[in-house]
Design a protein around this motif. Structure first.
Motif, short mmCIF file in Angstrom:
data_model
loop_
_atom_site.label_atom_id
_atom_site.label_comp_id
_atom_site.label_asym_id
_atom_site.label_seq_id
_atom_site.Cartn_x
_atom_site.Cartn_y
_atom_site.Cartn_z
N PRO A 133 0.94 -1.20 -0.04
CA PRO A 133 0.14 0.06 -0.02
C PRO A 133 0.92 1.26 -0.04
O PRO A 133 0.48 2.52 -0.50
CB PRO A 133 -1.07 0.00 1.17
CG PRO A 133 -0.74 -1.64 1.36
CD PRO A 133 0.46 -1.99 1.00
N THR B 204 -1.33 -7.33 -1.11
CA THR B 204 -1.61 -6.29 -2.00
C THR B 204 -2.16 -6.46 -3.35
O THR B 204 -1.33 -7.19 -4.09
CB THR B 204 -0.61 -4.99 -1.99
OG1 THR B 204 -0.40 -4.70 -0.66
CG2 THR B 204 -1.08 -3.82 -2.38
N THR C 222 -5.29 -8.90 1.19
CA THR C 222 -5.90 -8.25 2.03
C THR C 222 -6.10 -6.80 1.85
O THR C 222 -6.90 -6.09 2.47
CB THR C 222 -5.39 -8.45 3.60
OG1 THR C 222 -3.94 -7.80 3.19
CG2 THR C 222 -5.39 -9.63 3.87
N HIS C 223 -5.44 -6.19 0.85
CA HIS C 223 -5.50 -4.78 0.43
C HIS C 223 -5.84 -4.68 -0.95
O HIS C 223 -4.96 -5.48 -1.60
CB HIS C 223 -4.09 -3.89 0.84
CG HIS C 223 -4.10 -3.59 2.55
ND1 HIS C 223 -3.85 -4.63 3.43
CD2 HIS C 223 -4.28 -2.49 3.05
CE1 HIS C 223 -3.69 -4.13 4.49
NE2 HIS C 223 -4.06 -2.95 4.18
N ASP C 224 -6.50 -3.60 -1.16
CA ASP C 224 -6.60 -3.15 -2.75
C ASP C 224 -6.16 -1.85 -2.94
O ASP C 224 -6.58 -0.74 -2.01
CB ASP C 224 -8.24 -3.27 -3.26
CG ASP C 224 -8.63 -4.57 -3.51
OD1 ASP C 224 -7.97 -5.34 -3.95
OD2 ASP C 224 -9.89 -4.91 -2.97
N ASP D 78 -6.24 3.09 -0.85
CA ASP D 78 -6.07 1.58 -0.75
C ASP D 78 -6.93 1.40 0.51
O ASP D 78 -7.50 2.27 1.06
CB ASP D 78 -4.35 1.38 -0.25
CG ASP D 78 -4.50 1.67 1.16
OD1 ASP D 78 -4.64 0.82 1.92
OD2 ASP D 78 -4.08 2.82 1.36
N GLU D 79 -7.59 0.07 0.38
CA GLU D 79 -8.58 -0.42 1.44
C GLU D 79 -8.49 -1.87 1.73
O GLU D 79 -7.77 -2.49 0.69
CB GLU D 79 -9.84 -0.14 0.72
CG GLU D 79 -10.05 -0.66 -0.65
CD GLU D 79 -11.08 -0.28 -1.46
OE1 GLU D 79 -11.94 -0.84 -1.99
OE2 GLU D 79 -10.74 1.05 -2.03
N GLU D 80 -8.71 -2.04 2.86
CA GLU D 80 -8.85 -3.48 3.26
C GLU D 80 -10.04 -4.16 2.87
O GLU D 80 -11.16 -3.48 2.73
CB GLU D 80 -8.60 -3.32 4.66
CG GLU D 80 -7.17 -2.99 5.08
CD GLU D 80 -6.80 -3.40 6.70
OE1 GLU D 80 -7.74 -4.16 7.12
OE2 GLU D 80 -5.87 -2.80 7.16
#
Length: 602
Positions: free
Chosen positions: A458, A536, A579-581, A600-602
């Motif tokens: 991220p 990620t 787990t992250h985008d 970024d977001e979980e």
């Protein structure tokens, strides 16, 4: 089927790597796969005419023709003939054509490199002279050679056979070898040497040669089989329209390549146990297997490259141990002299017509569905138009068909009664060759920076991604004078070179619901990039702008950012470890790339 009898002590290696002399292979007891039933089938459809059969590089075409020469040669004695074919299918099921022809061999593979100064006429004159000298001496024909034989002498020599009541079989190997190299290196030389003038049969050296064989039919019964790689030269040498192309006919599907059973028998005869053979086959299936021809009963291995590995596995304790431990090095898997594809792969790898197919083949789909069938006839000019005109389904089908003939693609499943055909990359070796088509500098720059981006996750900066996209954008425009043609469609294909890192997966045009009321419905994310060890996932929206003015760039960045932010990524499947985008907006300009990390977001 292996030859009965033991390998002769002191003879060349058991696995005949690079060897295509049928008589010597049989005499030494070397490994030989019995494809002689081909003769029975071929005689039913082509023994009284002119035929062409195309197969990819390293698939045993030269050995097949040498076997045919031995079988049909009227100069081979009955005892020798029986020894050569004892235990083979055709020896137990002989045809009426055995030992019934005067066989003229013509190999059109050049002995030196082909370039802009290559003289096709002189090359063909030398090849014809060598072939006719051997032919006249072998059959003791009453033909005088007061000067080097020329193309016009073919009819005179064939006539000598006809007057004695004989039949002539012409076997031409690698008919398009020189032409394929000229396509890449000098298209003007290709036009002079191959294409000539439309409607004029003798307007190029290659046209003249094939026309001469066509005209020789009135001097004696002539049967001709010609092998090569692609149908392009056949189409460009339109003077040779009498030949039937057997390449896609189903009855010829099983006569080239090795099956797993062939390899097991070869390795067993070489002294390997079942556990060792299983380990070798596991490697070979990944790297050399997967080729499927129309009508074939199963997928086959590339034979010459398989022989290379089987020989190393047998002769090198280091290679065998590495194979058994599962740590075999890529350099041991193929010799540089045994590449699957030809040099034009490096040109077509960045063709606009190839961007769509390559995106699917190297991305998540792994297959490409044609609009129709594999194309059985297209011209060199069709290849050139791909770099000059818009992308059309017809161009993409020809692009994929071209790669099929070169062995870079194969049938993903057995062709059905009706179109369309589906194609796929056959194995890991070919997939690596797509990647190797790019310069080392670019590969290293992209892969090293990509590793850094995934390591940062991220926190990966926009600058890191700009380095990756800039390197690829520069390469995608390298062969196109009008860089405005490098649109996001072509660029998506270029980004798939990131899969040169086996840990990276790239999906293109991934369906994703939109969240805003204005964009209600389902959209398509341009790129989704994951790494097998990184938590990620990078979700990328691409935009292309003409010119590089500040206003144009700023507007395109805003549009890309809004669009990528609008996707509902919870509906896009991802690997369990992700787990992250991280959403990226990427804008391509003629001489610039701008990246914005949207969030970024979980």
């Amino acid at each position: 089927m292996l030859r009965a009898g033991a390998h002769v002590l002191g003879a060349p290696a058991f696995f005949p790597v690079g060897r295509s002399n049928f008589k010597r292979i049989r005499a030494s007891g070397a490994f030989y796969v019995d494809h002689t039933r081909f003769l029975e089938v071929w005689e039913r459809v082509g023994e009284d005419g002119y035929t062409t059969l195309l197969r990819p590089p390293r698939f045993g075409k030269t050995l097949m023709l040498d076997m045919m020469a031995a079988y049909y040669d009227a100069g081979v004695g009955a005892d020798e003939h029986d020894r050569l074919f004892h235990g083979l299918y055709i020896g137990e099921n002989p045809t009426s054509g055995a030992r019934a022809h005067h066989v003229l061999r013509l190999n059109l593979a050049p002995s030196a490199s082909v370039g802009a100064s290559f003289d096709m006429q002189a090359f063909l004159d030398d090849a014809v002279d060598d072939a006719l000298v051997d032919f006249v001496e072998r059959y003791n024909l009453a033909v005088q050679r007061e000067r080097p034989f020329e193309m016009r002498d073919i009819k005179r020599v064939v006539g000598a056979v006809g007057r004695a009541g004989g039949r002539v079989m012409v076997l031409i190997d690698e008919y398009d070898r020189v032409a394929n190299e000229l396509m890449v290196k000098d298209k003007d030389a290709y036009a002079r040497s191959v294409m000539g003038v439309s409607g004029e049969e003798a307007s190029s050296p290659l046209r003249s040669l094939l026309t001469t064989f066509k005209m020789a039919q009135d001097r004696a019964p002539v049967t001709l089989l010609m092998t090569g790689l692609t149908p392009i030269v056949l189409a460009d040498v339109s003077a040779y329209n009498v030949a039937r192309n057997l390449t896609l006919r189903e009855e010829f599907g099983d006569f080239f390549g090795f099956t797993s059973g062939d390899i097991e028998r070869g390795l067993t005869t070489a002294g390997h146990g079942s556990g060792d053979i299983a380990a070798a086959l596991a490697v070979m299936r990944k790297w050399y297997n997967g080729y499927l021809f129309p009508g074939a009963s199963q997928r086959v291995f590339n034979p010459q490259i398989s022989l290379h590995f089987m020989d190393l596995f047998t002769s090198s304790a280091r290679v065998k141990e590495a194979t058994l431990r599962g740590v075999i090095a890529p350099d041991d898997l193929v010799s540089r002299n045994l590449r699957v594809t030809e040099s034009m792969l490096s040109v077509l790898a960045t063709s606009r017509a190839g961007a769509g197919p390559l995106a699917k083949l190297l991305g998540g789909d792994a297959t490409y569905t044609l609009e129709g069938r594999v194309v059985d006839e297209f011209r060199f000019s069709d290849l050139m138009r791909w770099n000059l005109e818009g992308v059309e389904s017809e161009s993409e089908d020809k692009f994929c068909s071209y790669l099929y003939y070169h062995g870079a693609l194969t049938f993903a499943e057995k062709p059905g009664m009706l179109p369309p055909d589906k194609l796929s990359i056959p194995n890991e070796l070919v997939r690596r060759e797509f990647w190797d088509a790019l310069p080392k500098r670019l590969r290293d720059a992209v892969l090293k920076t990509l590793d850094a981006a995934f390591a940062a996750g991220p926190q990966a900066s926009a600058e890191l991604w700009e380095d990756i996209f800039s390197a690829l954008n520069e390469r995608s425009a390298a062969g196109i004078a009008d860089t405005s043609r490098v649109d996001e469609h072509a660029f998506r294909g270029m980004l798939l070179w990131m899969t040169g890192n086996e840990a990276v997966s790239v999906q293109t045009e991934v369906a994703a619901p939109r969240q805003s009321s204005e964009g209600a419905g389902t959209g398509r994310v341009d790129l989704v990039v994951e790494h097998v060890k990184s938590p990620t996932r990078f979700v990328i929206e691409l935009k292309r702008v003409k010119g590089s003015g500040p206003k144009a760039l700023a507007g395109a960045v805003e549009r890309a950012a809004e669009q990528v932010a609008d996707y509902d990524l919870s509906a896009v499947p991802k690997a369990a470890h992700v787990t992250h985008d991280v959403r990226l907006a990427v804008v391509l300009a003629d001489d610039d790339v701008v990246v914005r990390v949207v969030g970024d977001e979980e």
